[in-house]
Design a protein around this motif. Sequence first.
Motif, PDB file in Angstrom:
ATOM      1  N   VAL A 141      10.875  -0.312 -15.421  1.00 27.47           N
ATOM      2  CA  VAL A 141      10.103   0.931 -15.518  1.00 27.47           C
ATOM      3  C   VAL A 141       8.791   1.009 -16.226  1.00 27.47           C
ATOM      4  CG1 VAL A 141      10.519   3.355 -16.703  1.00 27.47           C
ATOM      5  CG2 VAL A 141      12.271   2.091 -15.470  1.00 27.47           C
ATOM      6  N   VAL A 142       8.638   0.255 -17.404  1.00 34.76           N
ATOM      7  CA  VAL A 142       7.114   0.249 -18.185  1.00 34.76           C
ATOM      8  C   VAL A 142       6.229  -0.084 -17.321  1.00 34.76           C
ATOM      9  CG1 VAL A 142       5.851  -1.072 -19.862  1.00 34.76           C
ATOM     10  CG2 VAL A 142       8.230  -0.167 -20.252  1.00 34.76           C
ATOM     11  N   PHE A 143       6.426  -1.170 -16.103  1.00 35.03           N
ATOM     12  CA  PHE A 143       5.361  -1.919 -15.263  1.00 35.03           C
ATOM     13  C   PHE A 143       5.357  -1.092 -13.887  1.00 35.03           C
ATOM     14  CE2 PHE A 143       6.338  -4.904 -18.573  1.00 35.03           C
ATOM     15  CZ  PHE A 143       4.764  -4.985 -19.201  1.00 35.03           C
ATOM     16  N   ASP A 144       6.188  -0.104 -13.830  1.00 38.71           N
ATOM     17  CA  ASP A 144       6.472   0.355 -12.546  1.00 38.71           C
ATOM     18  C   ASP A 144       6.302  -0.356 -11.413  1.00 38.71           C
ATOM     19  OD1 ASP A 144       6.632   2.531 -10.584  1.00 38.71           O
ATOM     20  OD2 ASP A 144       4.444   3.098 -10.583  1.00 38.71           O
ATOM     21  N   ASP A 145       7.387  -1.418 -11.435  1.00 38.61           N
ATOM     22  CA  ASP A 145       7.547  -2.378 -10.252  1.00 38.61           C
ATOM     23  C   ASP A 145       7.908  -1.574  -8.920  1.00 38.61           C
ATOM     24  OD1 ASP A 145       7.385  -4.439 -12.206  1.00 38.61           O
ATOM     25  OD2 ASP A 145       9.450  -4.718 -12.417  1.00 38.61           O
ATOM     26  N   ALA A 146       8.554  -0.760  -9.168  1.00 32.11           N
ATOM     27  CA  ALA A 146       9.012   0.315  -7.649  1.00 32.11           C
ATOM     28  C   ALA A 146       7.704   0.843  -6.976  1.00 32.11           C
ATOM     29  CB  ALA A 146       9.938   1.148  -7.864  1.00 32.11           C
ATOM     30  N   GLY A 147       6.890   0.984  -7.986  1.00 28.96           N
ATOM     31  CA  GLY A 147       5.394   1.908  -7.258  1.00 28.96           C
ATOM     32  C   GLY A 147       4.494   1.083  -6.824  1.00 28.96           C
ATOM     33  N   LYS A 148       4.622  -0.311  -7.668  1.00 29.91           N
ATOM     34  CA  LYS A 148       3.454  -1.360  -7.022  1.00 29.91           C
ATOM     35  C   LYS A 148       4.008  -1.869  -5.714  1.00 29.91           C
ATOM     36  CE  LYS A 148       3.370  -3.230 -11.281  1.00 29.91           C
ATOM     37  NZ  LYS A 148       3.111  -4.163 -12.494  1.00 29.91           N
ATOM     38  N   ALA A 149       5.257  -2.082  -5.686  1.00 31.26           N
ATOM     39  CA  ALA A 149       6.105  -2.545  -4.425  1.00 31.26           C
ATOM     40  C   ALA A 149       5.723  -1.628  -3.444  1.00 31.26           C
ATOM     41  CB  ALA A 149       7.653  -2.933  -4.745  1.00 31.26           C
ATOM     42  N   ASP A 150       5.500  -0.424  -3.340  1.00 34.24           N
ATOM     43  CA  ASP A 150       5.158   0.466  -2.427  1.00 34.24           C
ATOM     44  C   ASP A 150       3.957   0.286  -2.013  1.00 34.24           C
ATOM     45  OD1 ASP A 150       7.938   1.526  -2.265  1.00 34.24           O
ATOM     46  OD2 ASP A 150       7.338   3.349  -3.488  1.00 34.24           O
ATOM     47  N   ILE A 151       3.032   0.241  -2.856  1.00 36.13           N
ATOM     48  CA  ILE A 151       1.505  -0.112  -2.602  1.00 36.13           C
ATOM     49  C   ILE A 151       1.438  -1.346  -1.677  1.00 36.13           C
ATOM     50  CG2 ILE A 151      -0.800  -0.320  -3.660  1.00 36.13           C
ATOM     51  CD1 ILE A 151       0.163   1.335  -5.891  1.00 36.13           C
ATOM     52  N   ALA A 152       1.909  -2.394  -2.316  1.00 31.51           N
ATOM     53  CA  ALA A 152       1.776  -3.784  -1.804  1.00 31.51           C
ATOM     54  C   ALA A 152       2.227  -3.682  -0.401  1.00 31.51           C
ATOM     55  CB  ALA A 152       2.622  -4.775  -2.230  1.00 31.51           C
ATOM     56  N   THR A 153       3.323  -2.998  -0.007  1.00 29.77           N
ATOM     57  CA  THR A 153       3.943  -2.868   1.457  1.00 29.77           C
ATOM     58  C   THR A 153       2.990  -1.665   2.389  1.00 29.77           C
ATOM     59  OG1 THR A 153       6.163  -2.755   0.490  1.00 29.77           O
ATOM     60  CG2 THR A 153       5.914  -1.562   2.802  1.00 29.77           C
ATOM     61  N   LEU A 154       2.434  -0.795   1.674  1.00 26.96           N
ATOM     62  CA  LEU A 154       1.623  -0.182   2.293  1.00 26.96           C
ATOM     63  C   LEU A 154       0.133  -0.646   2.833  1.00 26.96           C
ATOM     64  CD1 LEU A 154       0.679   2.956   3.213  1.00 26.96           C
ATOM     65  CD2 LEU A 154      -0.298   3.298   0.918  1.00 26.96           C
ATOM     66  N   LEU A 155      -0.052  -1.674   2.105  1.00 20.02           N
ATOM     67  CA  LEU A 155      -1.438  -2.588   2.332  1.00 20.02           C
ATOM     68  C   LEU A 155      -1.205  -3.825   2.959  1.00 20.02           C
ATOM     69  CD1 LEU A 155      -3.379  -1.387  -1.001  1.00 20.02           C
ATOM     70  CD2 LEU A 155      -3.585  -0.251   1.221  1.00 20.02           C
ATOM     71  N   ALA A 156      -0.208  -3.916   3.067  1.00 16.97           N
ATOM     72  CA  ALA A 156       0.336  -5.239   3.951  1.00 16.97           C
ATOM     73  C   ALA A 156      -0.435  -5.141   5.354  1.00 16.97           C
ATOM     74  CB  ALA A 156       1.854  -5.520   4.293  1.00 16.97           C
ATOM     75  N   GLY A 157      -1.397  -6.262   5.451  1.00 17.39           N
ATOM     76  CA  GLY A 157      -2.112  -6.399   6.668  1.00 17.39           C
ATOM     77  C   GLY A 157      -3.489  -5.698   6.332  1.00 17.39           C
ATOM     78  N   VAL A 158      -3.607  -5.041   5.370  1.00 20.75           N
ATOM     79  CA  VAL A 158      -5.058  -4.346   5.110  1.00 20.75           C
ATOM     80  C   VAL A 158      -6.059  -5.379   4.289  1.00 20.75           C
ATOM     81  CG1 VAL A 158      -6.239  -2.729   3.859  1.00 20.75           C
ATOM     82  CG2 VAL A 158      -4.412  -1.988   5.178  1.00 20.75           C
ATOM     83  N   ALA A 159      -5.232  -6.198   3.498  1.00 17.33           N
ATOM     84  CA  ALA A 159      -5.829  -7.270   2.599  1.00 17.33           C
ATOM     85  C   ALA A 159      -5.880  -8.616   3.531  1.00 17.33           C
ATOM     86  CB  ALA A 159      -5.488  -7.545   1.209  1.00 17.33           C
ATOM     87  N   GLU A 160      -6.823  -8.727   4.302  1.00 21.70           N
ATOM     88  CA  GLU A 160      -6.750  -9.751   5.475  1.00 21.70           C
ATOM     89  C   GLU A 160      -7.294 -11.028   4.947  1.00 21.70           C
ATOM     90  OE1 GLU A 160      -8.869  -7.849   8.505  1.00 21.70           O
ATOM     91  OE2 GLU A 160      -6.782  -7.107   9.258  1.00 21.70           O
ATOM     92  N   THR A 161      -8.209 -10.896   4.007  1.00 28.75           N
ATOM     93  CA  THR A 161      -8.862 -12.181   3.490  1.00 28.75           C
ATOM     94  C   THR A 161      -8.289 -12.750   2.311  1.00 28.75           C
ATOM     95  OG1 THR A 161     -10.506 -11.257   2.411  1.00 28.75           O
ATOM     96  CG2 THR A 161     -11.078 -11.705   4.442  1.00 28.75           C
ATOM     97  N   GLU A 162      -8.515 -14.086   2.092  1.00 30.06           N
ATOM     98  CA  GLU A 162      -7.791 -14.490   0.663  1.00 30.06           C
ATOM     99  C   GLU A 162      -8.473 -13.879  -0.498  1.00 30.06           C
ATOM    100  OE1 GLU A 162      -7.464 -18.571  -1.910  1.00 30.06           O
ATOM    101  OE2 GLU A 162      -8.679 -18.677   0.206  1.00 30.06           O
ATOM    102  N   PHE A 163      -9.719 -13.415  -0.160  1.00 29.74           N
ATOM    103  CA  PHE A 163     -10.511 -12.531  -1.557  1.00 29.74           C
ATOM    104  C   PHE A 163      -9.749 -11.184  -1.497  1.00 29.74           C
ATOM    105  CE2 PHE A 163     -13.885  -9.606  -2.660  1.00 29.74           C
ATOM    106  CZ  PHE A 163     -14.022  -9.996  -4.039  1.00 29.74           C
ATOM    107  N   ALA A 164      -9.590 -10.499  -0.454  1.00 29.40           N
ATOM    108  CA  ALA A 164      -9.058  -9.327  -0.431  1.00 29.40           C
ATOM    109  C   ALA A 164      -7.637  -9.425  -1.203  1.00 29.40           C
ATOM    110  CB  ALA A 164      -8.971  -8.700   0.833  1.00 29.40           C
ATOM    111  N   GLN A 165      -6.941 -10.303  -0.714  1.00 26.87           N
ATOM    112  CA  GLN A 165      -5.654 -10.537  -1.164  1.00 26.87           C
ATOM    113  C   GLN A 165      -5.587 -10.611  -2.875  1.00 26.87           C
ATOM    114  OE1 GLN A 165      -4.049 -13.727   0.991  1.00 26.87           O
ATOM    115  NE2 GLN A 165      -3.838 -12.416   2.931  1.00 26.87           N
ATOM    116  N   GLU A 166      -6.698 -11.498  -3.235  1.00 24.92           N
ATOM    117  CA  GLU A 166      -6.585 -11.678  -4.738  1.00 24.92           C
ATOM    118  C   GLU A 166      -7.066 -10.511  -5.306  1.00 24.92           C
ATOM    119  OE1 GLU A 166      -9.446 -14.539  -4.849  1.00 24.92           O
ATOM    120  OE2 GLU A 166      -8.094 -16.486  -4.528  1.00 24.92           O
TER     121      GLU A 166
END
Length: 265
Positions: free
Chosen positions: A40-65
Amino acid sequence: MTVAVGANCYSVGASPCKGTGLVWTDEELDDAISGPVAAVVFDDAGKADIATLLAGVAETEFAQERLAAVLSDPDDIEDWRVGEAIAETYLTDHRSCTFPWPDGRDERKAGSSLPGADLVGFQTDEHGDRFAFGEVKTSGEARHPPGAVYGRTGLKQQLEDLRDKRPIRDGLMKYLGHRAGAAVWRDRYRAASRRYLANSSDVQLFGILIRDVGPHEDDVRVRVDKLATGCPTDTAIELLALYMPPGSIAKLSAKALATRAGGGV
């Protein structure tokens, strides 16, 4: 895992307002922080939602970093935030509550504190879902009750406002409504809203004290009596004092951060 229910050290009052004191051991506190509280403190669920939403958007290694950096845990957090997370997980596990939208998601900058109730969500009772609003104070002050109960932003005034001022409750209803449109909890919001629109006093209110001093019923006793007087029909209020081991509050932040360092608490 669920957080410990705690050892009951006192119970005061009765419907519509009651108070309970509960004690956690060192082990129970550490287990809670290393499990659901840190999530809850680190909002793991919320960050997982963002990671799922942006899957494929961060296409380069730099963008993923860069995305990993955006979603990384903070280097520092406030002890009171961990206190709020303890309160949230306790109510979720032991009071049939759900708080689907942490207020940290609405911060414009890290470390800001937003107005309104600390906890906004639902409680399930024998009639279904209704709105649940909670205020949390984390205090190691060696007096009963602590100073955090009093003043314009104290627990006393906040709970009285939630009990007596419908515009405040209306605002919290709208707050969740703006976020419910495509959420998995949309139907629960609609069910709670149906009850609220039929009777705007049909809500559950919680006042939670996170303490690391010896338990004493004076932390909640007077407020239980005062809040019961003139309480609207169908409003339920519970004051909970959760007593951590002595000196724990000053270590809450370090304990939570340690869970992300790979070393446990």
